[in-house]
Design a protein around this motif. Structure first.
Motif, PDB file in Angstrom:
ATOM      1  N   PRO A 113       0.794  -1.233   0.000  1.00  0.00           N
ATOM      2  CA  PRO A 113       0.000   0.000   0.000  1.00  0.00           C
ATOM      3  C   PRO A 113       0.824   1.279   0.000  1.00  0.00           C
ATOM      4  O   PRO A 113       0.450   2.255  -0.676  1.00  0.00           O
ATOM      5  N   LEU A 114       1.939   1.320   0.730  1.00  0.00           N
ATOM      6  CA  LEU A 114       2.723   2.555   0.783  1.00  0.00           C
ATOM      7  C   LEU A 114       3.416   2.812  -0.553  1.00  0.00           C
ATOM      8  O   LEU A 114       3.384   3.950  -1.065  1.00  0.00           O
ATOM      9  N   ARG A 115       4.056   1.795  -1.107  1.00  0.00           N
ATOM     10  CA  ARG A 115       4.731   1.980  -2.384  1.00  0.00           C
ATOM     11  C   ARG A 115       3.726   2.347  -3.474  1.00  0.00           C
ATOM     12  O   ARG A 115       3.976   3.222  -4.314  1.00  0.00           O
ATOM     13  N   ARG A 116       2.590   1.694  -3.454  1.00  0.00           N
ATOM     14  CA  ARG A 116       1.572   1.975  -4.465  1.00  0.00           C
ATOM     15  C   ARG A 116       1.080   3.417  -4.349  1.00  0.00           C
ATOM     16  O   ARG A 116       0.893   4.100  -5.357  1.00  0.00           O
ATOM     17  N   THR A 117       0.881   3.898  -3.116  1.00  0.00           N
ATOM     18  CA  THR A 117       0.412   5.268  -2.924  1.00  0.00           C
ATOM     19  C   THR A 117       1.443   6.267  -3.427  1.00  0.00           C
ATOM     20  O   THR A 117       1.095   7.255  -4.091  1.00  0.00           O
ATOM     21  N   ARG A 118       2.713   6.028  -3.117  1.00  0.00           N
ATOM     22  CA  ARG A 118       3.760   6.943  -3.586  1.00  0.00           C
ATOM     23  C   ARG A 118       3.765   7.024  -5.105  1.00  0.00           C
ATOM     24  O   ARG A 118       3.760   8.125  -5.680  1.00  0.00           O
ATOM     25  N   GLU A 119       3.784   5.882  -5.779  1.00  0.00           N
ATOM     26  CA  GLU A 119       3.829   5.893  -7.240  1.00  0.00           C
ATOM     27  C   GLU A 119       2.564   6.501  -7.816  1.00  0.00           C
ATOM     28  O   GLU A 119       2.598   7.229  -8.824  1.00  0.00           O
ATOM     29  N   GLY A 164      -0.597   5.742  10.048  1.00  0.00           N
ATOM     30  CA  GLY A 164       0.615   5.231  10.654  1.00  0.00           C
ATOM     31  C   GLY A 164       1.824   6.097  10.379  1.00  0.00           C
ATOM     32  O   GLY A 164       1.811   6.952   9.487  1.00  0.00           O
ATOM     33  N   PRO A 165       2.904   5.901  11.135  1.00  0.00           N
ATOM     34  CA  PRO A 165       4.102   6.742  10.978  1.00  0.00           C
ATOM     35  C   PRO A 165       4.643   6.771   9.556  1.00  0.00           C
ATOM     36  O   PRO A 165       4.983   7.845   9.038  1.00  0.00           O
ATOM     37  N   LYS A 166       4.748   5.619   8.901  1.00  0.00           N
ATOM     38  CA  LYS A 166       5.335   5.576   7.563  1.00  0.00           C
ATOM     39  C   LYS A 166       4.421   6.208   6.515  1.00  0.00           C
ATOM     40  O   LYS A 166       4.894   6.863   5.586  1.00  0.00           O
ATOM     41  N   SER A 167       3.117   6.009   6.643  1.00  0.00           N
ATOM     42  CA  SER A 167       2.207   6.606   5.668  1.00  0.00           C
ATOM     43  C   SER A 167       2.171   8.122   5.814  1.00  0.00           C
ATOM     44  O   SER A 167       2.064   8.852   4.823  1.00  0.00           O
ATOM     45  N   VAL A 168       2.286   8.622   7.049  1.00  0.00           N
ATOM     46  CA  VAL A 168       2.305  10.066   7.252  1.00  0.00           C
ATOM     47  C   VAL A 168       3.629  10.648   6.749  1.00  0.00           C
ATOM     48  O   VAL A 168       3.654  11.726   6.132  1.00  0.00           O
ATOM     49  N   GLU A 169       4.720   9.944   6.980  1.00  0.00           N
ATOM     50  CA  GLU A 169       6.008  10.374   6.428  1.00  0.00           C
ATOM     51  C   GLU A 169       5.946  10.444   4.908  1.00  0.00           C
ATOM     52  O   GLU A 169       6.463  11.386   4.291  1.00  0.00           O
ATOM     53  N   LEU A 183      -7.689  10.420  15.180  1.00  0.00           N
ATOM     54  CA  LEU A 183      -6.526  10.841  15.955  1.00  0.00           C
ATOM     55  C   LEU A 183      -6.967  11.731  17.109  1.00  0.00           C
ATOM     56  O   LEU A 183      -7.816  12.614  16.938  1.00  0.00           O
ATOM     57  N   THR A 184      -6.385  11.497  18.263  1.00  0.00           N
ATOM     58  CA  THR A 184      -6.559  12.388  19.396  1.00  0.00           C
ATOM     59  C   THR A 184      -5.644  13.599  19.198  1.00  0.00           C
ATOM     60  O   THR A 184      -4.744  13.566  18.351  1.00  0.00           O
ATOM     61  N   PRO A 185      -5.825  14.665  19.968  1.00  0.00           N
ATOM     62  CA  PRO A 185      -4.885  15.796  19.842  1.00  0.00           C
ATOM     63  C   PRO A 185      -3.431  15.374  20.041  1.00  0.00           C
ATOM     64  O   PRO A 185      -2.548  15.782  19.280  1.00  0.00           O
ATOM     65  N   ASP A 186      -3.159  14.545  21.058  1.00  0.00           N
ATOM     66  CA  ASP A 186      -1.788  14.095  21.267  1.00  0.00           C
ATOM     67  C   ASP A 186      -1.326  13.182  20.139  1.00  0.00           C
ATOM     68  O   ASP A 186      -0.163  13.229  19.721  1.00  0.00           O
ATOM     69  N   GLY A 187      -2.235  12.336  19.653  1.00  0.00           N
ATOM     70  CA  GLY A 187      -1.882  11.469  18.534  1.00  0.00           C
ATOM     71  C   GLY A 187      -1.552  12.265  17.288  1.00  0.00           C
ATOM     72  O   GLY A 187      -0.620  11.923  16.542  1.00  0.00           O
ATOM     73  N   LEU A 188      -2.297  13.339  17.054  1.00  0.00           N
ATOM     74  CA  LEU A 188      -2.012  14.201  15.909  1.00  0.00           C
ATOM     75  C   LEU A 188      -0.641  14.841  16.056  1.00  0.00           C
ATOM     76  O   LEU A 188       0.141  14.889  15.089  1.00  0.00           O
ATOM     77  N   ARG A 189      -0.335  15.311  17.249  1.00  0.00           N
ATOM     78  CA  ARG A 189       0.980  15.930  17.466  1.00  0.00           C
ATOM     79  C   ARG A 189       2.111  14.933  17.224  1.00  0.00           C
ATOM     80  O   ARG A 189       3.145  15.269  16.641  1.00  0.00           O
ATOM     81  N   ASP A 190       1.928  13.679  17.650  1.00  0.00           N
ATOM     82  CA  ASP A 190       2.944  12.656  17.399  1.00  0.00           C
ATOM     83  C   ASP A 190       3.146  12.423  15.910  1.00  0.00           C
ATOM     84  O   ASP A 190       4.283  12.308  15.425  1.00  0.00           O
ATOM     85  N   ARG A 191       2.056  12.349  15.184  1.00  0.00           N
ATOM     86  CA  ARG A 191       2.164  12.092  13.739  1.00  0.00           C
ATOM     87  C   ARG A 191       2.741  13.297  13.007  1.00  0.00           C
ATOM     88  O   ARG A 191       3.346  13.149  11.950  1.00  0.00           O
ATOM     89  N   LEU A 192       2.566  14.492  13.553  1.00  0.00           N
ATOM     90  CA  LEU A 192       3.159  15.666  12.916  1.00  0.00           C
ATOM     91  C   LEU A 192       4.679  15.559  12.868  1.00  0.00           C
ATOM     92  O   LEU A 192       5.314  16.059  11.927  1.00  0.00           O
ATOM     93  N   SER A 193       5.272  14.898  13.835  1.00  0.00           N
ATOM     94  CA  SER A 193       6.720  14.694  13.781  1.00  0.00           C
ATOM     95  C   SER A 193       7.095  13.777  12.628  1.00  0.00           C
ATOM     96  O   SER A 193       8.140  13.955  11.986  1.00  0.00           O
ATOM     97  N   ASP A 194       6.244  12.778  12.329  1.00  0.00           N
ATOM     98  CA  ASP A 194       6.479  11.913  11.169  1.00  0.00           C
ATOM     99  C   ASP A 194       6.327  12.711   9.870  1.00  0.00           C
ATOM    100  O   ASP A 194       7.092  12.525   8.919  1.00  0.00           O
ATOM    101  N   LEU A 195       5.319  13.583   9.836  1.00  0.00           N
ATOM    102  CA  LEU A 195       5.125  14.423   8.662  1.00  0.00           C
ATOM    103  C   LEU A 195       6.347  15.302   8.425  1.00  0.00           C
ATOM    104  O   LEU A 195       6.834  15.434   7.289  1.00  0.00           O
ATOM    105  N   GLU A 196       6.842  15.907   9.481  1.00  0.00           N
ATOM    106  CA  GLU A 196       8.001  16.800   9.351  1.00  0.00           C
ATOM    107  C   GLU A 196       9.245  16.045   8.903  1.00  0.00           C
ATOM    108  O   GLU A 196      10.067  16.574   8.145  1.00  0.00           O
ATOM    109  N   ARG A 197       9.378  14.787   9.340  1.00  0.00           N
ATOM    110  CA  ARG A 197      10.495  13.980   8.866  1.00  0.00           C
ATOM    111  C   ARG A 197      10.386  13.753   7.359  1.00  0.00           C
ATOM    112  O   ARG A 197      11.378  13.845   6.624  1.00  0.00           O
TER     113      ARG A 197
END
Length: 334
Positions: A113-119, A164-169, A183-197
């Motif tokens: 799913p991740l590779r397919r989404t990227r392509e 998930g972390p990899k899909s958000v990255e 996502l909870t507020p804290d869960g969103l904040r955690d995933r934002l770090s994956d997005l920024e990566r």
């Protein structure tokens, strides 16, 4: 300032006209955009065409088209056409969905799913550029064709959903926006770090990747009725839509609750949801209550740093009156 948008309901609409009505109501209320999910009901293309024709200013688009049921070239063609019909108001969100829909409804293998989404994102973007689409990937190989019509004058953002972390990255690295859900507020904040990566890996800036969170909302004079609707809605996603939403809730520190919710739904013990999704947990996952309660909750969500867009969605049990009341109560102009 956080934009406020609508995630149109796929359940509370006995006719396409009702979805058009909700979009027009949202336009009058000052919502920036009307997103339409595509599950196993009406297809998004036909409905969005109607909405584009019967609205004037509100943005529109699918959230999400899954990356298995259409080819990326077809999504590019469709996006170009909808952008023309809507006079430049289209945004497109794509994502893998999950095995329950991809395998159970579309009969496709939920593979890579991740590779397919990227392509998929890369090919759709190339198609919309008007250039010849030459692509030799691990999932897709195509070439020799380009759009037979002019590419859109206004570029179409191609955004990606993920939990998930990899899909958000991946969204941060390759897409024009990230669509979040459950996502909870804290869960969103955690995933934002994956997005920024992902943004860093893609050598991009944070402004290139706006963040949209879809949150179930129910507003009623009977606040407990609104809360019950949202509890049942969350229970359905966590317990009946495969493991993705359950795993997401567990990652956010609610593993015991996620497992118990899944077991309750599997055993059709829906009366247990009031205890398993108690008010404190519900406030972390939904907006529900009387108009005054809901607006106070809305303010807390929109104050989250890093959230660019809050998409108001609707519980599965909401009827037309519920949807109208919620749209009006949470409208930006209120």
């Amino acid at each position: 300032m956080t934009a406020r948008t609508l995630h149109l309901p796929v359940a509370a609409a006995e006719h396409v006209d009702h979805l058009v009505e909700y979009a027009r109501r949202g336009e009058r209320g000052g919502y920036d955009h009307a997103w339409l999910p595509e599950t196993w009901g009406r297809d998004a293309v036909s409905v969005l065409t109607r909405i584009a024709d019967e609205t004037a200013t509100i943005g529109l688009g699918p959230s999400v088209w899954n990356v298995y049921s259409r080819s990326p070239a077809l999504v590019g063609q469709t996006a170009a056409t909808l952008q023309e019909i809507s006079d430049g108001r289209l945004r497109v969100a794509v994502g893998p969905s999950g095995p329950a829909v991809v395998e159970g409804w579309h009969g496709e293998s939920f593979d890579r799913p991740l590779r397919r989404t990227r392509e998929f994102v890369e090919i759709v973007r190339t198609v919309l550029s008007g250039e010849v689409a030459e692509y030799d990937g691990e999932v897709f190989t195509l070439g020799g064709f380009r759009l037979r019509c002019d590419p859109p004058e206004t570029p179409v953002p191609i955004e990606a959903a993920g939990m998930g972390p990899k899909s958000v990255e991946l969204a941060g690295r390759f897409a024009d926006g990230w669509h979040a859900i459950v996502l909870t507020p804290d869960g969103l904040r955690d995933r934002l770090s994956d997005l920024e990566r992902g943004i860093e890996l893609g050598d991009r800036s944070r402004g290139d990747v706006p963040v949209s969170l879809s949150i179930p909302a129910a507003v009623s004079p009977d606040g407990e009725r609104a809360r019950e609707q949202c509890r049942n809605h969350i229970g359905f996603y966590v317990g009946a839509m495969g493991t993705f939403y359950r795993d997401s809730l567990a990652r956010q520190g609610h593993e015991e609750a996620a497992q118990a919710i899944a077991e309750a739904v599997a055993n059709r013990e829906f009366d247990r949801l009031e205890t398993l999704i108690d008010d404190p947990l519900l406030e972390q996952l939904a907006i529900a209550g009387t108009p005054a309660e809901a607006r106070a909750q809305l303010d807390r969500w929109e104050s989250i740093d890093g959230l660019d867009e809050l998409a108001i969605s609707f519980p599965r049990e909401a009827d037309r009156a519920d949807v109208r009341r919620t749209i009006d109560a949470l409208a930006p102009g209120e």
